[in-house]
Write an enzyme that holds these catalytic residues in place. Structure first.
Site, PDB file in Angstrom:
ATOM      1  CB  CYS A   8       9.988  20.759  10.249  1.00  0.00           C
ATOM      2  SG  CYS A   8      11.465  20.887  11.274  1.00  0.00           S
ATOM      3  CG  HIS A 101      14.418   9.927  12.346  1.00  0.00           C
ATOM      4  ND1 HIS A 101      15.132  10.816  11.583  1.00  0.00           N
ATOM      5  CD2 HIS A 101      14.611   8.712  11.783  1.00  0.00           C
ATOM      6  CE1 HIS A 101      15.726  10.173  10.582  1.00  0.00           C
ATOM      7  NE2 HIS A 101      15.439   8.885  10.694  1.00  0.00           N
ATOM      8  CG  HIS A 103      14.431   4.081  12.858  1.00  0.00           C
ATOM      9  ND1 HIS A 103      13.682   4.013  11.691  1.00  0.00           N
ATOM     10  CD2 HIS A 103      15.468   4.916  12.589  1.00  0.00           C
ATOM     11  CE1 HIS A 103      14.248   4.779  10.761  1.00  0.00           C
ATOM     12  NE2 HIS A 103      15.334   5.337  11.279  1.00  0.00           N
TER      13      HIS A 103
HETATM   14  P1  AMP Z   1      16.448   7.269   8.247  1.00  0.00           P
HETATM   15  O1  AMP Z   1      16.813   6.467   7.023  1.00  0.00           O
HETATM   16  O2  AMP Z   1      17.041   6.748   9.506  1.00  0.00           O
HETATM   17  O3  AMP Z   1      16.714   8.735   8.030  1.00  0.00           O
HETATM   18  O4  AMP Z   1      14.893   7.056   8.446  1.00  0.00           O
HETATM   19  C1  AMP Z   1      13.918   7.826   7.829  1.00  0.00           C
HETATM   20  C2  AMP Z   1      12.631   7.075   7.991  1.00  0.00           C
HETATM   21  O5  AMP Z   1      11.572   7.944   7.703  1.00  0.00           O
HETATM   22  C3  AMP Z   1      12.491   5.873   7.046  1.00  0.00           C
HETATM   23  O6  AMP Z   1      12.300   4.680   7.805  1.00  0.00           O
HETATM   24  C4  AMP Z   1      11.268   6.219   6.203  1.00  0.00           C
HETATM   25  O7  AMP Z   1      10.473   5.105   5.890  1.00  0.00           O
HETATM   26  C5  AMP Z   1      10.545   7.199   7.109  1.00  0.00           C
HETATM   27  N1  AMP Z   1       9.661   8.136   6.429  1.00  0.00           N
HETATM   28  C6  AMP Z   1       9.923   8.840   5.314  1.00  0.00           C
HETATM   29  N2  AMP Z   1       8.881   9.629   5.004  1.00  0.00           N
HETATM   30  C7  AMP Z   1       7.926   9.409   5.952  1.00  0.00           C
HETATM   31  C8  AMP Z   1       6.623   9.922   6.195  1.00  0.00           C
HETATM   32  N3  AMP Z   1       6.058  10.846   5.370  1.00  0.00           N
HETATM   33  N4  AMP Z   1       5.936   9.463   7.253  1.00  0.00           N
HETATM   34  C9  AMP Z   1       6.471   8.546   8.070  1.00  0.00           C
HETATM   35  N5  AMP Z   1       7.709   8.023   7.906  1.00  0.00           N
HETATM   36  C10 AMP Z   1       8.431   8.452   6.862  1.00  0.00           C
END
Ligand code: AMP
Length: 114
Positions: A8, A101, A103
């Site tokens: 957010c 989100h 991927h």
């Molecule tokens: P999940 O483990 O499926 O919740 O994925 C969260 C993802 O967010 C991970 O792949 C992280 O590398 C990514 N992530 C965390 N912080 C950031 C950020 N500030 N900008 C971009 N990606 C992020």
């Protein structure tokens, strides 16, 4: 919007991100710790915790999100080579950021183990 939600805060511009596409309440930005040459995260700008909360989005938001994911993959040049789209929910899914989100991974042959 929960104050403590990282994504957010990215939507609000409070935390920087490399945005690759934005339209109609949807945002795509590069993962900060990429697991493939192309690793983009697609999120609805409106907060829902995970796919399990997807009914918190309107039907239009849900269908637009699906089309937007495909548009991002096309924009990243992954159409012919292929790509993978995943989302994690909860502890067994190893979800670490609690804002839905997707991927979008590609740019190499991905492991067949996930
Ligand atoms: P999940 O483990 O499926 O919740 O994925 C969260 C993802 O967010 C991970 O792949 C992280 O590398 C990514 N992530 C965390 N912080 C950031 C950020 N500030 N900008 C971009 N990606 C992020």
């Amino acid at each position: 919007m929960p104050d403590d939600c990282l994504f957010c805060r990215i939507v609000a511009g409070e935390i920087p991100a490399e945005v690759v596409r934005r339209s109609d309440g949807l945002l795509a930005f590069r993962d900060i710790s990429p697991k493939a040459p192309v690793h983009v995260l697609v999120i609805p700008e409106r907060h829902v915790q995970s796919l399990a909360g997807v009914t918190g989005l309107t039907q239009a938001e849900r269908s637009d999100m699906l089309a937007f994911i495909a548009e991002v993959a096309t924009q990243e040049g992954l159409d012919e080579s292929g790509y993978r789209v995943t989302t994690n929910h909860g502890p067994d899914g190893q979800q670490s950021v609690f804002h839905l989100h997707w991927h979008v991974l590609g740019g190499t042959q991905l492991s067949d183990s996930m």
